[in-house]
Design a protein around this motif. Structure first.
Motif, PDB file in Angstrom:
ATOM      1  N   VAL A 297       1.320   8.063   7.816  1.00 34.25           N
ATOM      2  CA  VAL A 297       1.577   7.587   6.444  1.00 34.25           C
ATOM      3  C   VAL A 297       0.347   7.009   5.733  1.00 34.25           C
ATOM      4  O   VAL A 297       0.392   6.732   4.533  1.00 34.25           O
ATOM      5  CB  VAL A 297       2.736   6.554   6.417  1.00 34.25           C
ATOM      6  CG1 VAL A 297       4.073   7.255   6.656  1.00 34.25           C
ATOM      7  CG2 VAL A 297       2.535   5.439   7.437  1.00 34.25           C
ATOM      8  N   PHE A 298      -0.744   6.813   6.482  1.00 32.12           N
ATOM      9  CA  PHE A 298      -1.977   6.285   5.898  1.00 32.12           C
ATOM     10  C   PHE A 298      -3.139   7.248   6.126  1.00 32.12           C
ATOM     11  O   PHE A 298      -3.159   7.962   7.129  1.00 32.12           O
ATOM     12  CB  PHE A 298      -2.381   4.962   6.579  1.00 32.12           C
ATOM     13  CG  PHE A 298      -1.524   3.775   6.231  1.00 32.12           C
ATOM     14  CD1 PHE A 298      -1.706   3.077   5.043  1.00 32.12           C
ATOM     15  CD2 PHE A 298      -0.541   3.332   7.117  1.00 32.12           C
ATOM     16  CE1 PHE A 298      -0.931   1.957   4.748  1.00 32.12           C
ATOM     17  CE2 PHE A 298       0.237   2.216   6.824  1.00 32.12           C
ATOM     18  CZ  PHE A 298       0.044   1.530   5.637  1.00 32.12           C
TER      19      PHE A 298
ATOM     20  N   LYS B 172      -2.668   4.735   1.181  1.00 29.86           N
ATOM     21  CA  LYS B 172      -1.477   5.555   1.409  1.00 29.86           C
ATOM     22  C   LYS B 172      -1.909   7.011   1.523  1.00 29.86           C
ATOM     23  O   LYS B 172      -2.765   7.470   0.754  1.00 29.86           O
ATOM     24  CB  LYS B 172      -0.510   5.372   0.242  1.00 29.86           C
ATOM     25  CG  LYS B 172       0.783   6.153   0.387  1.00 29.86           C
ATOM     26  CD  LYS B 172       1.605   6.055  -0.893  1.00 29.86           C
ATOM     27  CE  LYS B 172       2.709   7.078  -0.860  1.00 29.86           C
ATOM     28  NZ  LYS B 172       4.030   6.497  -0.981  1.00 29.86           N
ATOM     29  N   LYS B 173      -1.345   7.713   2.468  1.00 32.63           N
ATOM     30  CA  LYS B 173      -1.735   9.105   2.718  1.00 32.63           C
ATOM     31  C   LYS B 173      -1.768   9.912   1.414  1.00 32.63           C
ATOM     32  O   LYS B 173      -0.801   9.933   0.672  1.00 32.63           O
ATOM     33  CB  LYS B 173      -0.768   9.743   3.707  1.00 32.63           C
ATOM     34  CG  LYS B 173      -1.351  10.895   4.475  1.00 32.63           C
ATOM     35  CD  LYS B 173      -0.402  11.359   5.565  1.00 32.63           C
ATOM     36  CE  LYS B 173      -0.982  12.530   6.335  1.00 32.63           C
ATOM     37  NZ  LYS B 173      -2.205  12.176   7.077  1.00 32.63           N
TER      38      LYS B 173
ATOM     39  N   ASN C  40       2.469   2.030  -3.361  1.00 29.29           N
ATOM     40  CA  ASN C  40       1.505   2.193  -4.467  1.00 29.29           C
ATOM     41  C   ASN C  40       1.347   0.937  -5.322  1.00 29.29           C
ATOM     42  O   ASN C  40       0.921   1.017  -6.466  1.00 29.29           O
ATOM     43  CB  ASN C  40       1.904   3.359  -5.385  1.00 29.29           C
ATOM     44  CG  ASN C  40       1.717   4.699  -4.709  1.00 29.29           C
ATOM     45  OD1 ASN C  40       0.726   4.904  -3.991  1.00 29.29           O
ATOM     46  ND2 ASN C  40       2.664   5.602  -4.887  1.00 29.29           N
TER      47      ASN C  40
ATOM     48  N   THR D  54       0.839  -1.202   0.000  1.00 26.06           N
ATOM     49  CA  THR D  54       0.000   0.000   0.000  1.00 26.06           C
ATOM     50  C   THR D  54       0.876   1.255   0.000  1.00 26.06           C
ATOM     51  O   THR D  54       0.636   2.195  -0.758  1.00 26.06           O
ATOM     52  CB  THR D  54      -0.960  -0.006   1.204  1.00 26.06           C
ATOM     53  OG1 THR D  54      -1.675  -1.244   1.199  1.00 26.06           O
ATOM     54  CG2 THR D  54      -1.949   1.148   1.143  1.00 26.06           C
ATOM     55  N   LEU D  55       1.916   1.232   0.812  1.00 30.42           N
ATOM     56  CA  LEU D  55       2.795   2.407   0.905  1.00 30.42           C
ATOM     57  C   LEU D  55       3.649   2.568  -0.357  1.00 30.42           C
ATOM     58  O   LEU D  55       4.125   3.663  -0.656  1.00 30.42           O
ATOM     59  CB  LEU D  55       3.676   2.320   2.155  1.00 30.42           C
ATOM     60  CG  LEU D  55       2.922   2.429   3.480  1.00 30.42           C
ATOM     61  CD1 LEU D  55       3.876   2.316   4.664  1.00 30.42           C
ATOM     62  CD2 LEU D  55       2.121   3.733   3.574  1.00 30.42           C
TER      63      LEU D  55
END
Ligand code: GLN
Length: 232
Positions: A84-85, A196-197, A66, A63-64
């Motif tokens: 971060v999310f 992801k943020k 992409n 997820t982080l």
């Protein structure tokens, strides 16, 4: 306020084994609260998903990086992760608890874990808690990628205890695992769907809208009851 999908399909990463939230049934099909919720929400809101059951830490990494558009994995909403999310509204509340073998009467408090080895799953809020309190209580930590290897390690006494989310432990006990939970559970945050943020804002919006709808029309309760109802 209705959100519309931007992508023709969203890749959603999840844990590989976190019953009753995601696990394989007797025909190897993935089922569970997270799976049913995600499917019902995507149907309700009109977007397509593909779920990939890659394990908790891998879901976080994907997820982080992409490589996944979002994740649902019984993931606790913590301040650390909020950096971060972006999280959805919470969809479940769960604490984390220390587990020992049934019949172990030596461990009644964290102090009793001194010199013992405590297992935990990689990347989890339980791991954070154990790391933070390691020096205080003097236990060793053994990190696992999956719950099944961790549970077997307790069975064979290669670890003395482990820490995991309470509903997951309760479910395992109901399924026949000989575990007990002698210490008061820790609050680690409510579960949320995460991206992801800053990415896929419409996905969070659609999740929230769908969740609200499922709560209104009774589908949310149905899904939860199916896996953790009193008669289960
Ligand atoms: N709720 C815990 C966390 O977010 C564990 C999640 C999991 O093991 N899938 O860290």
């Amino acid at each position: 306020q209705k959100a519309t999908p931007v992508k023709s399909q969203y890749n959603i990463s999840s844990d590989s084994l976190f019953a009753p939230f995601e696990f394989q049934d007797s025909s190897k099909k993935y089922v569970g609260i997270d799976v049913d919720l995600m499917n019902a929400i995507s149907q309700d809101q009109g977007f397509n998903i593909k779920m990939n059951f890659v394990g908790f830490q891998t879901a976080v990494d994907q997820t982080l990086a992409n490589q996944a558009d979002g994740m649902i994995a019984g993931m606790s909403i913590t301040d650390e992760r909020k950096k971060v999310f972006d999280f959805s509204e919470p969809y479940f509340t769960a604490n984390s608890t220390i587990v020992v073998k049934e019949g172990n009467d030596k461990v009644k408090s964290y102090e009793d874990l001194k010199g013992l080895t405590v297992g935990v799953k990689n990347g989890t809020a339980s791991q954070d808690f154990l790391e933070k309190n390691k020096d205080k209580y003097g236990y060793k930590i053994k990190v696992f990628d999956t719950a099944d290897t961790m549970y077997e390690s307790l069975n064979t006494s290669s670890i003395d205890a482990f820490m995991d989310d309470e509903p997951v432990v309760k479910y395992a006990i109901k399924q026949g695992r000989k575990f007990s939970t002698p210490i008061k559970p820790e609050k680690i945050g409510e579960y949320g769907f995460a991206v992801k943020k800053g990415s896929n804002p419409e996905l969070i919006e659609m999740f929230n809208n769908g969740l609200a709808e499922l709560k209104d029309n009774g589908q949310y309760d149905k899904i939860v009851d199916k896996y953790v109802g009193d008669n289960k």
